[in-house]
Scaffold this active site. Structure first.
Site, PDB file in Angstrom:
ATOM      1  N   LYS A   1       0.844  -1.187   0.000  1.00 12.08           N
ATOM      2  CA  LYS A   1       0.000   0.000   0.000  1.00 12.08           C
ATOM      3  C   LYS A   1       0.879   1.237   0.000  1.00 12.08           C
ATOM      4  O   LYS A   1       1.724   1.407   0.883  1.00 12.08           O
ATOM      5  CB  LYS A   1      -0.916   0.029   1.239  1.00 12.08           C
ATOM      6  CG  LYS A   1      -1.912   1.211   1.191  1.00 12.08           C
ATOM      7  CD  LYS A   1      -2.594   1.474   2.516  1.00 12.08           C
ATOM      8  CE  LYS A   1      -1.823   2.412   3.420  1.00 12.08           C
ATOM      9  NZ  LYS A   1      -1.651   3.777   2.859  1.00 12.08           N
TER      10      LYS A   1
ATOM     11  N   GLU B   1      10.153   0.769  10.414  1.00  9.08           N
ATOM     12  CA  GLU B   1      11.113   1.857  10.272  1.00  9.08           C
ATOM     13  C   GLU B   1      10.356   3.106  10.669  1.00  9.08           C
ATOM     14  O   GLU B   1       9.454   3.542   9.937  1.00  9.08           O
ATOM     15  CB  GLU B   1      11.577   1.986   8.817  1.00  9.08           C
ATOM     16  CG  GLU B   1      12.375   0.818   8.292  1.00  9.08           C
ATOM     17  CD  GLU B   1      13.855   0.921   8.655  1.00  9.08           C
ATOM     18  OE1 GLU B   1      14.569  -0.050   8.364  1.00  9.08           O
ATOM     19  OE2 GLU B   1      14.281   1.938   9.226  1.00  9.08           O
TER      20      GLU B   1
ATOM     21  N   CYS C   1      13.261  10.350   7.875  1.00  5.80           N
ATOM     22  CA  CYS C   1      13.263   9.737   9.198  1.00  5.80           C
ATOM     23  C   CYS C   1      14.610   9.950   9.877  1.00  5.80           C
ATOM     24  O   CYS C   1      14.694  10.056  11.101  1.00  5.80           O
ATOM     25  CB  CYS C   1      12.950   8.253   9.079  1.00  5.80           C
ATOM     26  SG  CYS C   1      13.799   7.460   7.705  1.00  5.80           S
TER      27      CYS C   1
ATOM     28  N   GLU D   1       9.898  14.616  16.908  1.00  7.25           N
ATOM     29  CA  GLU D   1      10.230  14.677  15.488  1.00  7.25           C
ATOM     30  C   GLU D   1       9.338  15.675  14.778  1.00  7.25           C
ATOM     31  O   GLU D   1       8.118  15.604  14.880  1.00  7.25           O
ATOM     32  CB  GLU D   1      10.050  13.300  14.852  1.00  7.25           C
ATOM     33  CG  GLU D   1      10.584  13.200  13.438  1.00  7.25           C
ATOM     34  CD  GLU D   1      10.354  11.819  12.844  1.00  7.25           C
ATOM     35  OE1 GLU D   1       9.264  11.266  13.080  1.00  7.25           O
ATOM     36  OE2 GLU D   1      11.257  11.301  12.158  1.00  7.25           O
TER      37      GLU D   1
END
Lengths: 499, 499
Positions: free
Chosen positions: B195, B271, B305, B402
């Site tokens: 997806k 991840e 990331c 983050e």
């Protein structure tokens, strides 16, 4: 209920075979045996008699915190953090030697606490020794790589220890499971907090003392006795534990993984249940196959995650095999664990005994035929007669659900396609076996069965050098072999720009 | 809202740089582009203009079921199940070649859908090609072992594919993340249901067409566009998917792992996020370090990331560095993705833009100083000026959480001990960098920083041959390198009794 004040940290035990020894009863945290912070204790029961034989101190979440802090301090500061891998290996080898020197005591504790036959217990301890020596040998051979990407950079990887690892072990092979966990975790340089099963706390504590004797610095190996709902759950959710390894039921395995996800995304490996197929083709050596199907289910009183609980026999030899198997099952010596002639000991607890017997009832209600067994053995202790169900169908609960006792099903199959289909028909996938003389049958079955282990012309032939673990809902990850090292390391990539 | 009836399965697109091509819009299932079972569609927005540029068909749980069935059939029957590893390899290599032939189109789609600059997009496609070729080369080199235990047995292991793998990829590197997932999964012989992110569905569908062109049998690679809450959740909970790989936020990563535990204990790799430290020692080549700290945060508009979002500069050079960095940040060309001079494109969506700007406000409220930036760039599209916060403290939210945008913090450090402490002070651990001329400093920082990757005198130097992944809450498992193959295989041990 006794309070902690009345339970010493250690006590002289005298076992039914005359072995006398000092049994630690406290929690082994930061190199010492201590009482639990909440002062709780719990009972130790001898399954062969059903009687309480003593009490051990109980760890709760507060004790897990203390143990984790000790393990974290040991990991980052102190001697362990500065130790070479060769020295780590030596400590494991020393521990293996101590297991060997203490073989009789350890095997006796195992038979006493778990209820298994003393001959099987000795086999377990031999396997512990092999496992600890094996991982002792790996400690200084955990290599990173140098990986070329371009002339302008120098890249390498390291296989670093993770830090504090939480380990939760079951009661079916108390000391062997202890060794399977401690070996690789320690070889890789981690520190551990290991919770034994509440049904079988004794061996792990004795082994903890051997860790101290071997010279492991305080805090490196912490062994706590306690319950899953409290201490186990605290481990699974702990924010300072970055890896948890669990062996036990699929139900609890799910809870562990969820707790890991909700807390700090700690890495998770699981060794769970199974419903392993044991398959006999018409071209097998039938006499030997019967020995293996007997051993496959009744070894350890059926309390093996990989037990060959679904036996499939090719049509043409079915009648011959079931007759021979009945006789063989009935010939198993069941009884006093300390009798050298005993093969099958007691089930570990009343709860397990009841659970297995309820499956026997379920099997009868579902319409299966009890070929032999199906009832208690004797009148004292949790002994069950070796039981065989025939006239089973694939959708019966006794064919789909793990019973974890000396109860198997036996069914016919037509040909290879048929039995592969049946073999793969549960959500589990831990082990399997095929008995045949044909090379191509062995190869095709080995290729097509969805299971982590395929035995050919044997069963339960587990060895520390061979990876072991489940497909499907039997688990995540592999123990034993070099594979286990992955569970206890994390890869760091270092990329140095040379341009 | 458009209905499926009015949205074709494919449409001619003309991009701002003049590239014209046929863009598939349907779900790629079982070798064909189809509409979703529930007839839903969703918008595609160009982040550089904030305008809706089209619609794609949307997958819901029902479509995931169909895709999984197709993938399962392809795995067990049909050509893929009988294909040699070398032939799998050829297909991946062919796919890499097709990516190369279509480089301009793919890069243009990426810039159009994601908003990144065309020069960066070309770099992404080049990395896709390298990744697919690399894994194409691994396909026929996935070895088991022969392991000796005794002369009486012959034991081997196989690294078998898992079966149907679910893959959920993010929007920051749509095609590169696609390649990182497809490469190893397919090399190992699995079939996949992947997806794409709802913000960036276009590239993955074009690549799906290339899969068909390359000759992958139907059902091997299924690419669906859809939302996490529906299609993504369906994948994470699916009983026939035995492995899920997710790249995205830590929040969603937890949900994926819980869904895996509650459904069928599928294997999980994650991840997730990061807050990576980028560390400049006084003995670094300062001019080059400034280039790297700029690249470390503003590359891909901070949407990495592994972005170097926490910059630490040794006290003695701090004033000099911050001055140079401000200038360098302001010199970044921000704007039209299709302009060849543009370095920093748009943020991917309005939601992301708002989220980043809210962190800018939080930073101001927390008392940090905006050295440069801190506001929108231009008046159209989701562009944000390169932003630097100074006068920060470790506990500020902008130092711990983050942000995922072109916003960094810069702080001083005293010495190695101080910066190691600070570097390791978040729950994350994805990447890090150290800039120094000293061998000793480089080695010690590389050893002691808790991160999956340590860059030395560079940043964002990711390469398909080098394992990549997180410590702590940055993830579970490693992608890239040989390591990635483990995510997509399971070990079967076969033990043949020779006695």
């Amino acid at each position: 209920m006794s309070s902690a004040a009345s339970v010493p940290l250690s006590q002289k035990f005298k076992l039914p075979n005359g072995v006398e020894y000092e049994q630690p009863l406290g929690l082994f945290v930061n190199g010492e045996f201590v009482t639990g912070k909440e002062g709780k204790t719990f009972e130790v029961i001898n399954p062969a008699t059903g009687k309480i034989v003593g009490l051990v101190h109980e760890a709760t979440a507060a004790d897990v915190d203390i143990a984790v802090d000790a393990a974290e301090a040991a990991f980052y500061d102190g001697p362990w953090s500065k130790m070479s891998s060769a020295d780590r290996g030596r400590l494991l080898l020393k521990l293996a030697d101590l297991f060997e020197e203490n073989l009789t005591v350890l095997a006796s504790i195992e038979a006493f606490d778990n209820g298994k036959a003393i001959q099987l217990a000795r086999g377990d301890i031999s396997a512990c020794i092999g496992c600890l020596r094996y991982y002792g040998g790996w400690a200084d051979k955990i290599h990173g790589k140098v990986i070329e990407t371009s002339p302008e950079s120098f890249n390498y990887t390291k296989q670093e220890p993770i830090g504090v690892c939480g380990q939760i072990i079951p009661w079916n092979f108390p000391l062997l499971m202890w060794a399977w966990k401690i070996g690789p975790a320690i070889a890789c340089g981690n520190t551990v907090v290991l919770k034994t099963a509440e049904q079988t706390p004794l061996g792990g504590l004795y082994a903890a003392r051997l860790c101290k004797e071997a010279g492991f610095p305080p805090g490196v190996i912490n062994i706590i006795s306690g319950f899953g709902r409290t201490a186990g759950s605290a481990i699974a959710s702990h924010m300072k534990i970055h890896k948890v390894a669990f062996t036990g039921s699929t139900l609890v395995g799910r809870q562990i993984m969820k707790a890991a996800a909700e807390s700090n995304l700690k890495k998770v490996t699981l060794e769970l249940g199974g419903k392993s197929p044991n398959i006999v083709f018409e071209d097998a050596d039938v006499d030997r196959a019967v020995e293996w199907i007997n051993f496959g289910i009744y070894y350890n009183a059926g309390q093996c995650c990989c037990a060959g609980s679904r036996i499939y026999v090719q049509e043409s030899i079915y009648d011959k095999v079931i007759e021979a198997f009945k006789k063989r099952a009935e010939a198993n010596v069941v009884g006093n664990p300390f009798d050298e002639a005993t093969f099958q000991g007691a089930q570990v607890s009343e709860a397990q005994y009841n659970r297995i017997m309820s499956y026997v009832e379920i099997g009868k209600k579902e319409g299966a035929t009890v070929e032999t067994g199906g009832e208690r053995h004797g009148s004292e202790g949790y002994f069950i007669k070796p039981t065989v169900f025939s006239n089973v169908t694939e959708d019966m609960r006794i064919m789909q659900e793990e019973i974890f006792g000396p109860v198997c099903t036996i069914a016919k199959f037509k040909d290879l396609e048929d039995v592969i289909s049946k073999g793969n028909s549960t959500s589990y996938g831990l082990a399997s076996a095929v008995h045949t003389r044909s090379l191509s049958t062995a190869m095709e079955v080995a290729n097509r069965l969805r299971a982590g282990t395929v035995w050919v012309n044997c069963y339960n032939s587990i060895h520390w050098a061979l990876p072991f673990g489940g497909y499907g809902e039997s688990g995540i990850g592999r123990e034993l072999g070099k594979e286990a090292l992955r569970n206890y390391t994390q890869v760091k990539t270092v990329n140095i720009n040379l341009s």
